[in-house]
Design a protein around this motif. Sequence first.
Motif, PDB file in Angstrom:
ATOM      1  N   VAL A  96     103.511  18.732 -22.557  1.00  0.00           N
ATOM      2  CA  VAL A  96     104.496  17.217 -22.429  1.00  0.00           C
ATOM      3  C   VAL A  96     104.892  16.769 -21.309  1.00  0.00           C
ATOM      4  O   VAL A  96     105.870  17.099 -20.776  1.00  0.00           O
ATOM      5  N   LEU A  97     104.400  15.274 -20.934  1.00  0.00           N
ATOM      6  CA  LEU A  97     105.250  14.962 -19.214  1.00  0.00           C
ATOM      7  C   LEU A  97     106.000  13.607 -19.594  1.00  0.00           C
ATOM      8  O   LEU A  97     105.563  12.715 -19.867  1.00  0.00           O
ATOM      9  N   SER A  98     107.152  13.418 -19.554  1.00  0.00           N
ATOM     10  CA  SER A  98     108.296  12.346 -20.101  1.00  0.00           C
ATOM     11  C   SER A  98     108.481  12.087 -18.015  1.00  0.00           C
ATOM     12  O   SER A  98     108.820  12.640 -16.796  1.00  0.00           O
ATOM     13  N   LEU A  99     107.665  10.759 -17.831  1.00  0.00           N
ATOM     14  CA  LEU A  99     107.912  10.469 -16.930  1.00  0.00           C
ATOM     15  C   LEU A  99     108.454   8.857 -16.993  1.00  0.00           C
ATOM     16  O   LEU A  99     109.027   8.467 -18.543  1.00  0.00           O
ATOM     17  N   ALA A 100     109.224   8.508 -15.985  1.00  0.00           N
ATOM     18  CA  ALA A 100     110.517   7.671 -15.675  1.00  0.00           C
ATOM     19  C   ALA A 100     110.813   6.884 -14.569  1.00  0.00           C
ATOM     20  O   ALA A 100     110.869   7.287 -13.681  1.00  0.00           O
ATOM     21  N   VAL A 101     110.809   5.726 -14.818  1.00  0.00           N
ATOM     22  CA  VAL A 101     110.069   4.562 -13.527  1.00  0.00           C
ATOM     23  C   VAL A 101     111.238   3.394 -12.671  1.00  0.00           C
ATOM     24  O   VAL A 101     111.562   2.659 -14.422  1.00  0.00           O
ATOM     25  N   ARG A 102     112.224   2.998 -12.115  1.00  0.00           N
ATOM     26  CA  ARG A 102     113.084   2.274 -12.367  1.00  0.00           C
ATOM     27  C   ARG A 102     112.281   1.779 -10.479  1.00  0.00           C
ATOM     28  O   ARG A 102     112.134   2.087  -9.860  1.00  0.00           O
ATOM     29  N   VAL A 103     113.805   0.718 -10.665  1.00  0.00           N
ATOM     30  CA  VAL A 103     114.046   0.237  -8.834  1.00  0.00           C
ATOM     31  C   VAL A 103     115.707  -0.080  -8.730  1.00  0.00           C
ATOM     32  O   VAL A 103     116.210  -0.263 -10.087  1.00  0.00           O
ATOM     33  N   ASN A 104     115.758  -0.667  -7.653  1.00  0.00           N
ATOM     34  CA  ASN A 104     116.499  -0.919  -7.264  1.00  0.00           C
ATOM     35  C   ASN A 104     116.661  -2.229  -6.618  1.00  0.00           C
ATOM     36  O   ASN A 104     117.249  -2.589  -5.731  1.00  0.00           O
ATOM     37  N   HIS A 105     115.908  -3.617  -6.355  1.00  0.00           N
ATOM     38  CA  HIS A 105     115.477  -4.202  -6.210  1.00  0.00           C
ATOM     39  C   HIS A 105     116.337  -5.386  -5.855  1.00  0.00           C
ATOM     40  O   HIS A 105     116.759  -5.196  -7.492  1.00  0.00           O
ATOM     41  N   HIS A 106     117.537  -5.636  -5.546  1.00  0.00           N
ATOM     42  CA  HIS A 106     117.842  -7.012  -5.483  1.00  0.00           C
ATOM     43  C   HIS A 106     118.025  -8.135  -6.467  1.00  0.00           C
ATOM     44  O   HIS A 106     119.102  -8.511  -7.021  1.00  0.00           O
ATOM     45  N   ASP A 107     117.091  -8.236  -5.973  1.00  0.00           N
ATOM     46  CA  ASP A 107     116.687  -9.635  -6.426  1.00  0.00           C
ATOM     47  C   ASP A 107     115.584  -9.594  -7.752  1.00  0.00           C
ATOM     48  O   ASP A 107     114.799 -10.547  -8.067  1.00  0.00           O
ATOM     49  N   VAL A 108     115.905  -8.313  -8.281  1.00  0.00           N
ATOM     50  CA  VAL A 108     114.709  -7.787  -9.661  1.00  0.00           C
ATOM     51  C   VAL A 108     113.966  -8.749 -10.372  1.00  0.00           C
ATOM     52  O   VAL A 108     113.329  -9.492 -11.457  1.00  0.00           O
ATOM     53  N   VAL A 109     115.794  -8.914 -11.148  1.00  0.00           N
ATOM     54  CA  VAL A 109     115.875 -10.360 -12.063  1.00  0.00           C
ATOM     55  C   VAL A 109     115.229 -11.300 -11.591  1.00  0.00           C
ATOM     56  O   VAL A 109     114.278 -12.296 -12.757  1.00  0.00           O
ATOM     57  N   GLU A 110     115.333 -12.237 -10.410  1.00  0.00           N
ATOM     58  CA  GLU A 110     114.851 -13.239  -9.730  1.00  0.00           C
ATOM     59  C   GLU A 110     113.200 -12.645 -10.013  1.00  0.00           C
ATOM     60  O   GLU A 110     112.372 -14.168 -10.128  1.00  0.00           O
ATOM     61  N   ARG A 111     112.609 -11.751  -9.469  1.00  0.00           N
ATOM     62  CA  ARG A 111     111.403 -11.371  -8.611  1.00  0.00           C
ATOM     63  C   ARG A 111     110.850  -9.805  -9.994  1.00  0.00           C
ATOM     64  O   ARG A 111     111.112  -8.982  -8.260  1.00  0.00           O
ATOM     65  N   PRO A 112     110.667 -10.109 -10.913  1.00  0.00           N
ATOM     66  CA  PRO A 112     110.531  -9.048 -11.497  1.00  0.00           C
ATOM     67  C   PRO A 112     109.616  -8.369 -10.438  1.00  0.00           C
ATOM     68  O   PRO A 112     109.165  -9.022 -10.237  1.00  0.00           O
ATOM     69  N   VAL A 113     109.562  -6.849 -10.523  1.00  0.00           N
ATOM     70  CA  VAL A 113     108.130  -5.580 -10.363  1.00  0.00           C
ATOM     71  C   VAL A 113     106.987  -5.347 -10.993  1.00  0.00           C
ATOM     72  O   VAL A 113     107.840  -4.831 -11.979  1.00  0.00           O
ATOM     73  N   HIS A 114     106.253  -5.306 -10.452  1.00  0.00           N
ATOM     74  CA  HIS A 114     105.492  -4.830 -11.452  1.00  0.00           C
ATOM     75  C   HIS A 114     105.048  -3.448 -10.689  1.00  0.00           C
ATOM     76  O   HIS A 114     104.816  -3.176  -9.425  1.00  0.00           O
ATOM     77  N   ALA A 115     104.370  -2.590 -11.894  1.00  0.00           N
ATOM     78  CA  ALA A 115     104.229  -1.001 -11.359  1.00  0.00           C
ATOM     79  C   ALA A 115     103.612  -0.623 -12.234  1.00  0.00           C
ATOM     80  O   ALA A 115     103.509  -0.956 -13.480  1.00  0.00           O
ATOM     81  N   LYS A 116     102.778  -0.110 -11.682  1.00  0.00           N
ATOM     82  CA  LYS A 116     101.760   0.848 -12.786  1.00  0.00           C
ATOM     83  C   LYS A 116     101.693   2.455 -12.283  1.00  0.00           C
ATOM     84  O   LYS A 116     102.674   2.820 -11.321  1.00  0.00           O
ATOM     85  N   VAL A 117     101.891   3.421 -13.236  1.00  0.00           N
ATOM     86  CA  VAL A 117     101.547   4.700 -13.480  1.00  0.00           C
ATOM     87  C   VAL A 117     100.658   5.491 -13.880  1.00  0.00           C
ATOM     88  O   VAL A 117     100.120   4.545 -14.732  1.00  0.00           O
ATOM     89  N   TRP A 118      99.842   6.675 -13.364  1.00  0.00           N
ATOM     90  CA  TRP A 118      98.506   7.013 -13.906  1.00  0.00           C
ATOM     91  C   TRP A 118      98.485   8.246 -13.697  1.00  0.00           C
ATOM     92  O   TRP A 118      99.329   9.312 -12.686  1.00  0.00           O
ATOM     93  N   VAL A 119      98.355   9.313 -15.229  1.00  0.00           N
ATOM     94  CA  VAL A 119      98.316  10.780 -15.179  1.00  0.00           C
ATOM     95  C   VAL A 119      97.160  10.772 -14.735  1.00  0.00           C
ATOM     96  O   VAL A 119      96.188  10.617 -15.774  1.00  0.00           O
ATOM     97  N   GLU A 120      96.379  11.533 -14.368  1.00  0.00           N
ATOM     98  CA  GLU A 120      95.405  12.625 -13.955  1.00  0.00           C
ATOM     99  C   GLU A 120      94.348  11.584 -14.566  1.00  0.00           C
ATOM    100  O   GLU A 120      93.391  11.382 -14.986  1.00  0.00           O
ATOM    101  N   GLY A 121      94.559  10.061 -13.818  1.00  0.00           N
ATOM    102  CA  GLY A 121      93.508   8.990 -13.457  1.00  0.00           C
ATOM    103  C   GLY A 121      93.348   7.916 -14.240  1.00  0.00           C
ATOM    104  O   GLY A 121      92.667   7.325 -14.179  1.00  0.00           O
ATOM    105  N   GLN A 122      93.787   8.872 -15.228  1.00  0.00           N
ATOM    106  CA  GLN A 122      94.346   7.900 -16.365  1.00  0.00           C
ATOM    107  C   GLN A 122      95.979   6.677 -16.023  1.00  0.00           C
ATOM    108  O   GLN A 122      96.672   7.352 -16.900  1.00  0.00           O
ATOM    109  N   LEU A 123      96.139   5.242 -16.501  1.00  0.00           N
ATOM    110  CA  LEU A 123      96.670   4.964 -16.940  1.00  0.00           C
ATOM    111  C   LEU A 123      97.459   4.961 -17.706  1.00  0.00           C
ATOM    112  O   LEU A 123      96.899   4.651 -18.778  1.00  0.00           O
ATOM    113  N   VAL A 124      98.657   4.760 -17.537  1.00  0.00           N
ATOM    114  CA  VAL A 124      99.990   5.988 -18.556  1.00  0.00           C
ATOM    115  C   VAL A 124     101.023   4.499 -18.707  1.00  0.00           C
ATOM    116  O   VAL A 124     101.938   4.803 -19.957  1.00  0.00           O
TER     117      VAL A 124
END
Length: 142
Positions: free
Chosen positions: A55-83
Amino acid sequence: LGVGLGREDVASVRARAVGWPFSYGFYGPEPDLEGGEHRWAQRRATALVDASGRVLSLAVRVNHHDVVERPVHAKVWVEGQLVLDTRLTSGAPARVTVPISTDARQVVVDTWVDRVIRPRELGVPDDRELGLLVGWRFADSR
C-alpha cells in the motif's frame, strides 16, 4: 502527463528493467514532521521508487504565499493511473492511498502542478522551482 513516453519516462522504463531507482524533477529528500521524508517537485516530476509494501500512501502540499487567493491545481499518477486530481487551497496536505500489485518491486510516481514558486523571486537565496512537496510511504496493509 503520466501516460506518455517523454524522455524521462523512457529513462524510468530503462531504470526499472535493471532495478535502479530513477528521479526526474524532484529535489533531494528532506525530513518531514512525521518521522519520514518528503521532497520538493518541480512543475512536473517522475520518480521510480522501490515498493517496500503493498500500500502506497501519498501526501502532497504547497507553500505558495497566495494559495488562498490562487488555488494550485495538482495531479498525481501512480503507474500511469491518475490517483489524485485536486485544487490545493491551503498548506494542508491532500492525501491518497493506493494499493500496489503484489509482484511490483518498483512503482512510478508522476506529479504535475499548474504553477510553481521560485524563492529567489521572493528575496530568499534559493534557486529552486518549487511546485509540490511530495511524501510517500509504503505499508503492508491498510
